[in-house]
Design an enzyme around this catalytic site. Sequence first.
Site, PDB file in Angstrom:
ATOM      1  N   ASP A  30     -50.690  -8.004  59.080  1.00  0.00           N
ATOM      2  CA  ASP A  30     -49.481  -7.248  58.750  1.00  0.00           C
ATOM      3  C   ASP A  30     -49.829  -6.311  57.607  1.00  0.00           C
ATOM      4  O   ASP A  30     -50.649  -6.653  56.746  1.00  0.00           O
ATOM      5  CB  ASP A  30     -48.361  -8.204  58.333  1.00  0.00           C
ATOM      6  CG  ASP A  30     -46.989  -7.584  58.568  1.00  0.00           C
ATOM      7  OD1 ASP A  30     -46.280  -8.063  59.471  1.00  0.00           O
ATOM      8  OD2 ASP A  30     -46.647  -6.621  57.850  1.00  0.00           O
ATOM      9  N   CYS A 263     -32.057  -8.748  70.204  1.00  0.00           N
ATOM     10  CA  CYS A 263     -32.584  -8.358  71.520  1.00  0.00           C
ATOM     11  C   CYS A 263     -31.554  -7.803  72.492  1.00  0.00           C
ATOM     12  O   CYS A 263     -31.732  -6.698  73.008  1.00  0.00           O
ATOM     13  CB  CYS A 263     -33.294  -9.543  72.161  1.00  0.00           C
ATOM     14  SG  CYS A 263     -34.824  -9.938  71.341  1.00  0.00           S
TER      15      CYS A 263
HETATM   16  C1  UDX Z   1     -32.616 -13.564  73.549  1.00  0.00           C
HETATM   17  C2  UDX Z   1     -33.233 -14.068  74.853  1.00  0.00           C
HETATM   18  O1  UDX Z   1     -32.611 -15.308  75.232  1.00  0.00           O
HETATM   19  C3  UDX Z   1     -34.734 -14.228  74.713  1.00  0.00           C
HETATM   20  O2  UDX Z   1     -35.286 -14.608  75.960  1.00  0.00           O
HETATM   21  C4  UDX Z   1     -35.333 -12.894  74.256  1.00  0.00           C
HETATM   22  O3  UDX Z   1     -36.706 -12.976  74.090  1.00  0.00           O
HETATM   23  C5  UDX Z   1     -34.680 -12.447  72.963  1.00  0.00           C
HETATM   24  O4  UDX Z   1     -33.256 -12.367  73.145  1.00  0.00           O
HETATM   25  P1  UDX Z   1     -31.880 -14.588  71.200  1.00  0.00           P
HETATM   26  O5  UDX Z   1     -31.457 -13.206  70.843  1.00  0.00           O
HETATM   27  O6  UDX Z   1     -32.643 -15.397  70.209  1.00  0.00           O
HETATM   28  O7  UDX Z   1     -32.760 -14.573  72.543  1.00  0.00           O
HETATM   29  O8  UDX Z   1     -30.540 -15.400  71.504  1.00  0.00           O
HETATM   30  P2  UDX Z   1     -29.802 -16.077  72.737  1.00  0.00           P
HETATM   31  O9  UDX Z   1     -29.798 -17.538  72.532  1.00  0.00           O
HETATM   32  O10 UDX Z   1     -30.284 -15.584  74.024  1.00  0.00           O
HETATM   33  O11 UDX Z   1     -28.307 -15.542  72.472  1.00  0.00           O
HETATM   34  C6  UDX Z   1     -28.009 -14.155  72.398  1.00  0.00           C
HETATM   35  C7  UDX Z   1     -26.530 -13.950  72.181  1.00  0.00           C
HETATM   36  O12 UDX Z   1     -25.773 -14.385  73.295  1.00  0.00           O
HETATM   37  C8  UDX Z   1     -25.956 -14.725  70.986  1.00  0.00           C
HETATM   38  O13 UDX Z   1     -25.022 -13.927  70.307  1.00  0.00           O
HETATM   39  C9  UDX Z   1     -25.295 -15.931  71.628  1.00  0.00           C
HETATM   40  O14 UDX Z   1     -24.268 -16.484  70.839  1.00  0.00           O
HETATM   41  C10 UDX Z   1     -24.758 -15.309  72.907  1.00  0.00           C
HETATM   42  N1  UDX Z   1     -24.534 -16.272  74.005  1.00  0.00           N
HETATM   43  C11 UDX Z   1     -25.586 -16.898  74.589  1.00  0.00           C
HETATM   44  C12 UDX Z   1     -23.233 -16.501  74.466  1.00  0.00           C
HETATM   45  O15 UDX Z   1     -22.263 -15.945  73.933  1.00  0.00           O
HETATM   46  N2  UDX Z   1     -23.056 -17.346  75.520  1.00  0.00           N
HETATM   47  C13 UDX Z   1     -24.077 -17.972  76.127  1.00  0.00           C
HETATM   48  O16 UDX Z   1     -23.818 -18.723  77.092  1.00  0.00           O
HETATM   49  C14 UDX Z   1     -25.383 -17.761  75.653  1.00  0.00           C
END
Ligand code: UDX
Length: 433
Positions: A30, A263
């Site tokens: 980094d 993401c």
């Molecule tokens: C996501 C993807 O899951 C992962 O594969 C990718 O590499 C990066 O983005 P992340 O952003 O860490 O991961 O969170 P994730 O657990 O997927 O949740 C994303 C958002 O969706 C959160 O705000 C979460 O609260 C919301 N969510 C998720 C819901 O509202 N309902 C659900 O059923 C699942």
Amino acid sequence: MKICMIGTGYVGLVSGTCFADLGNKVICVDNDKNKINKLKKGISPIYEPGLDDLIRNNYRSKRLDFTDDLEKAVKDSQIIFVCVGTPTKKGSNLVDLSQVYSVSKSISKYIKSYKLIVTKSTVPVSTGDQIEKLISKKVKKTLFDVISNPEFLREGEAIRDFKYPDRIVIGSDNKKIYKKMELLYEPIIKKGAKFLCTSRKGAELIKYASNAFLATKITFINEIANLCESAGINVEDISVGIGSDARIGSRFLRAGPAYGGSCFPKDTKGLVSISDKYKANLSIIKTVIKSNQNRKHLLTKKITKIMNNKFKKKKITVLGVTFKANTDDMRESSSLVLIPFLLKKGAIVKYHDPSGPKNEFKNNKNLKFEKTLSKACLGSDLIIINTEWDEFKSIDFKKIVKKNNFKIYDMRNLYNPIELKKRNIKYFSIGRQ
Ligand code: UDX
């Protein structure tokens, strides 16, 4: 294998540490010296359960090291993973690839023997082609390959997701590379992960399409939840009812606040900009982005209704302000709309988050971080549950609020409405009566 991870953000640090844990020799690079010094002391710059221990163990065992010397790291490694950030360009849907291209240029100066360059950063379709072009300005084509190997790690579950992924995706137009990557991932494939090989552009698109599909699934159930609220139906029955169909699947069907994080918002926009470039109209994804944005405001309207539009001097508690539980990440969290809304309405807001106070909410006399859950809830008129941390799941509200007539707005459906109504607590949730 000797591996170099460029970028010690979420993707690079978790993947690098886990690759070291599998027995590889990993050097994480980094350009932030401060970060490198902290990492050498075993201090992780990101909040991820289990990561600090894994970093310390592997650093001590000399399988994992950290440096700001890109030249040495590249020279000493066989495989070079590019894991730098690809944020959205301000005011557009376009992906800012400046870090990816700048790293690629630097790498090209140091390649003297064969290197396999792997893009782990989420990059738009055909970025691999651009990287290859850029490097071949300085390096003979026989001395390198550029492939894509996207990550699918969730924050808070990243180590588990690395070690037990559903699939590993390798995108390469040179088929000889597949075997090499299969060897690297062998211990994980043996535990049952699917190993999928496709073209380089195919792998780049799989990442965007996966995130966009998951964002669509969440948005779909959130809109169904709106219908349930109006029609007097329990959205959870609908999630189970549709999710039991193997073609649909039960995961990512939890209705809640607008999705957030580093993401989904970024990658849905990124996919729209890719489709614009290729003149394909991804109307579904455009609608998802809009619907998710609207949802933040829709939920504030619901709060106005719960409070009978009387906010002045009312005490409101927000439990959890990050975009989801088990992370300290505030990026695109719906609380960034929610809390300013409450303050503007004249409420006095206290918040508690197991990951600590947030810079985003500093310097406001009507907004305070409370270290404990009970202090945060004491005397509250409305408690809003915004994320689903385990410690929020079995609160004895009457005991800690210590007053009558308080209300709860549970945006994660953690509680049973019937139970709370039995205890005379005014309880509201998502997509349920
Ligand atoms: C996501 C993807 O899951 C992962 O594969 C990718 O590499 C990066 O983005 P992340 O952003 O860490 O991961 O969170 P994730 O657990 O997927 O949740 C994303 C958002 O969706 C959160 O705000 C979460 O609260 C919301 N969510 C998720 C819901 O509202 N309902 C659900 O059923 C699942």
